[in-house]
Design an enzyme around this catalytic site. Structure first.
Site, PDB file in Angstrom:
ATOM      1  N   ASP A  64      20.063 -40.432  -6.484  1.00  0.00           N
ATOM      2  CA  ASP A  64      18.878 -40.198  -5.650  1.00  0.00           C
ATOM      3  C   ASP A  64      18.806 -38.808  -4.996  1.00  0.00           C
ATOM      4  O   ASP A  64      19.798 -38.334  -4.439  1.00  0.00           O
ATOM      5  CB  ASP A  64      18.848 -41.192  -4.479  1.00  0.00           C
ATOM      6  CG  ASP A  64      19.215 -42.592  -4.873  1.00  0.00           C
ATOM      7  OD1 ASP A  64      19.398 -42.861  -6.065  1.00  0.00           O
ATOM      8  OD2 ASP A  64      19.333 -43.426  -3.970  1.00  0.00           O
TER       9      ASP A  64
HETATM   10  N1  DQQ Z   1      21.129 -45.478  -4.426  1.00  0.00           N
HETATM   11  C1  DQQ Z   1      20.169 -46.515  -4.264  1.00  0.00           C
HETATM   12  C2  DQQ Z   1      19.952 -46.553  -2.788  1.00  0.00           C
HETATM   13  C3  DQQ Z   1      21.305 -46.293  -2.259  1.00  0.00           C
HETATM   14  C4  DQQ Z   1      21.834 -45.261  -3.197  1.00  0.00           C
HETATM   15  C5  DQQ Z   1      18.926 -46.237  -5.061  1.00  0.00           C
HETATM   16  C6  DQQ Z   1      23.301 -45.362  -3.443  1.00  0.00           C
HETATM   17  O1  DQQ Z   1      19.443 -47.775  -2.318  1.00  0.00           O
HETATM   18  O2  DQQ Z   1      21.287 -45.842  -0.921  1.00  0.00           O
HETATM   19  O3  DQQ Z   1      19.208 -45.698  -6.309  1.00  0.00           O
HETATM   20  O4  DQQ Z   1      23.744 -44.347  -4.318  1.00  0.00           O
END
Ligand code: DQQ
Length: 576
Positions: A64
């Site tokens: 992300d």
């Molecule tokens: N990736 C998810 C999120 C989390 C993060 C979404 C963890 O919900 O915080 O891809 O790497």
């Protein structure tokens, strides 16, 4: 490890990868699935499918985008990063800065597990520029091996440092929010950018779920440190599962100029976007925010749930937008995961890219958003080739010569003289991706399929078509836009979806414009000026380097004209 154990491990890894690919739309779905690969560092980094102008660090896993912002002359991009390997794990907030959103310089990791409240992970979050204080990061800390999630606070050690290199997490106030009794503490994450309201409170959202109901909790604070949960969530929706990475912001009713996150009033609509962990698709609604009631209500023209609008109908997840005060625009970042196997990722030594940042604003119809690659990307445009008034009869393929086909930016307008030959639309075709898989680019149609064949080998053993197909429904025409990876590679063990979306375009002009950003293992396309957008990850084995070609094509009985095609060979961004 003995040979048998080795083989067993490889077998289990392959089995795992296949099941994740099948169940989860080819996108990483769970947070703890490859513990044995988390820290397997790459021996070398393979360049073959690395991108030239999409953001990716020199090696390892990324997911992300986190806390993007513009501050004191620099764009900052933080992102989820595994410093030790090329699958998800050991997650920190990596940090890069840029003057133009195209060329980037990596700094040291901004946030990494170091405190009891984030010892087991520093997950996603956002930045807010607090007047008089500077930027504040809110992120999710994982406190234990039971995946308990709390919201944490970090500020720059030296706010006068233009690069904001070092970040501190004050012990006396962290964590700033913990899940109370009614909240599911292992599904409680990804705080949004906060916004200031006239009633003297900051507000922010945290994504969650209760059983299968997706929820965005609203929290309020007078000082940004002590946060209290509002009486009810700002919004929730049954059967949508965990809402990851919520994003909430206003858009102006007219024009392209963007608004800062706290702006309210009669001249705005609000957007609520959620990333759905169950399928790893995102959807958004347009609606009205009632600040006095702490409520957001989607418009009745904006479907709230699985059939809702998507920023992108392809591989695009965990997105986050920010207001750029230097150009009065809102910019959207999204993560595009790999579509190959975990073993490929370990062998490549890297996994994950960020999509090209996109400017977003409200479509004049007020029923959807529009998106367009940031204008700065044009600085990488090199040699230009053109194609004007190229007629394409049924079955024609014409090569666009003189452009670096694996690293290009293509804009074209396709026109037709009549819709009489449009195929009949069956109202049961509600799922665009299924329809694209069923019809493909090779099956002859009436008006379409027509469009681009990207990353094509000379004899078309490999190609990724991006195309339109127009149908005639009872009282209107239906336009399908596809980016179909089915024939993208002769390699097996890849996820090759027929990504597609319907396109709400005015056909009275008898034209549909298309832009595709082609970058070795990504084809990122914008239909009709950014109304429907699709990002595909593909891994050609033959159509690489100067063996890759670009074509325009038509497989419909209605002749198509390619008007004003411009294709630019793209330069390489400087991403250190
Ligand atoms: N990736 C998810 C999120 C989390 C993060 C979404 C963890 O919900 O915080 O891809 O790497």
């Amino acid at each position: 490890m003995g040979i048998i154990q080795n083989r067993l491990t490889i077998f289990l890894v392959v089995l795992f990868s296949l099941s994740v690919i099948l169940i989860n739309n080819g996108v990483e779905g769970f947070h703890e699935i490859y513990p044995h690969l988390q820290s397997v560092s790459a021996i070398s980094v393979s360049d073959q499918h690395r991108t030239a102008y999409h953001f990716q660090p020199p090696r390892n896993w990324i997911n992300d985008p986190n806390g993007p912002m513009y501050y004191n002359g620099y764009y900052h991009l933080f992102y989820q990063y595994n410093p030790n390997g090329s699958v998800w794990g050991n997650i920190v907030w990596a940090h890069s800065v840029s003057k133009d959103l195209v060329n980037w310089k990596a700094l040291e990791h901004a946030i990494y597990p170091s405190k009891p409240f984030d010892k087991f992970g520093c997950w996603s979050g956002s930045t807010t520029v607090v007047p008089g204080k500077g930027p504040v990061i809110l992120y999710t800390g994982i406190t234990d091996d039971k995946n308990t999630q709390v919201q944490c606070y970090a500020v720059p050690e030296d706010p006068s440092d233009p690069l904001l290199v070092k970040w501190v997490k004050p012990d006396d106030i962290n964590p700033i929010v913990i899940a109370d009794k009614g909240v599911n503490g292992s599904a409680f994450r990804d705080p949004t950018t906060a916004w200031w309201s006239k009633d003297g409170h900051w507000r922010m959202l945290v994504g969650s779920r209760k059983k299968h109901k997706g929820i965005a909790y609203l929290y309020k604070s007078k000082d940004f440190i002590k946060w209290v949960k509002a009486k009810h969530p700002i919004h929730s929706k049954s059967s949508t599962g965990m809402w990851e990475c919520p994003d909430f912001f206003p858009v102006a009713l007219e024009g392209k100029e963007a608004l800062d996150t706290g702006v309210i009033g009669n001249n705005v609509k609000h957007v609520l976007k959620n990333s759905l962990d169950m399928t790893r698709f995102e959807y958004y609604t347009l609606g009205t925010y009632f600040p006095n009631m702490d409520k957001y209500v989607p418009d009745n023209t904006s479907e709230d749930g699985w059939g809702g609008l998507r920023y992108d109908y392809g591989n695009f997840y965990a997105s986050k937008s920010f207001f750029d005060p230097s150009k009065n625009r809102r910019i959207l970042w999204g993560w595009a995961n790999e579509s190959d196997s975990k073993e490929d990722d370990v062998n490549k030594g890297w996994a994950g890219i960020q999509a090209i940042p996109r400017t977003i604003w409200l479509d004049p119809s007020k029923r959807q958003l529009l998106q367009w690659p940031i204008e700065e990307l044009n600085s990488l445009r090199g040699k230009e080739v053109k194609m004007n008034n190229q007629k394409l009869n049924k079955g024609d393929y014409v090569e666009v010569k003189g452009v670096t086909a694996p690293q290009a930016d293509v804009e074209a307008t396709f026109s037709f003289s009549s819709l009489d030959k449009a195929e009949a639309f069956d109202p049961s075709w509600v799922n665009a991706q299924d329809l694209c898989a069923q019809k493909g680019s090779k099956l002859q149609g009436g008006v379409g399929p027509f469009g681009l064949l990207t990353l094509a080998s000379q004899d078309l053993e490999e190609f990724t078509p991006v195309f339109f197909r127009i149908f005639k429904a009872a009282n209107k025409h239906v336009v399908l836009m596809c980016s179909d990876a089915t024939s993208s590679s002769i390699k097996s063990n890849l996820y090759k979806p027929s990504f597609a979306g319907f396109l709400d375009v005015d056909l009275t002009t008898s034209k549909i414009p298309l832009r595709s950003l082609i970058d070795h293992s990504v084809v990122e396309s914008f239909g009709a000026g950014g109304k429907t957008n699709i990002l595909s990850r593909v891994y050609p084995a033959l159509a690489v380097g100067d063996q890759a070609h670009l074509f325009v094509f038509n497989n419909g009985t209605e002749p198509i004209t390619v008007e004003n095609l411009q294709a630019w060979s793209m330069g390489k961004a400087d991403i250190k």
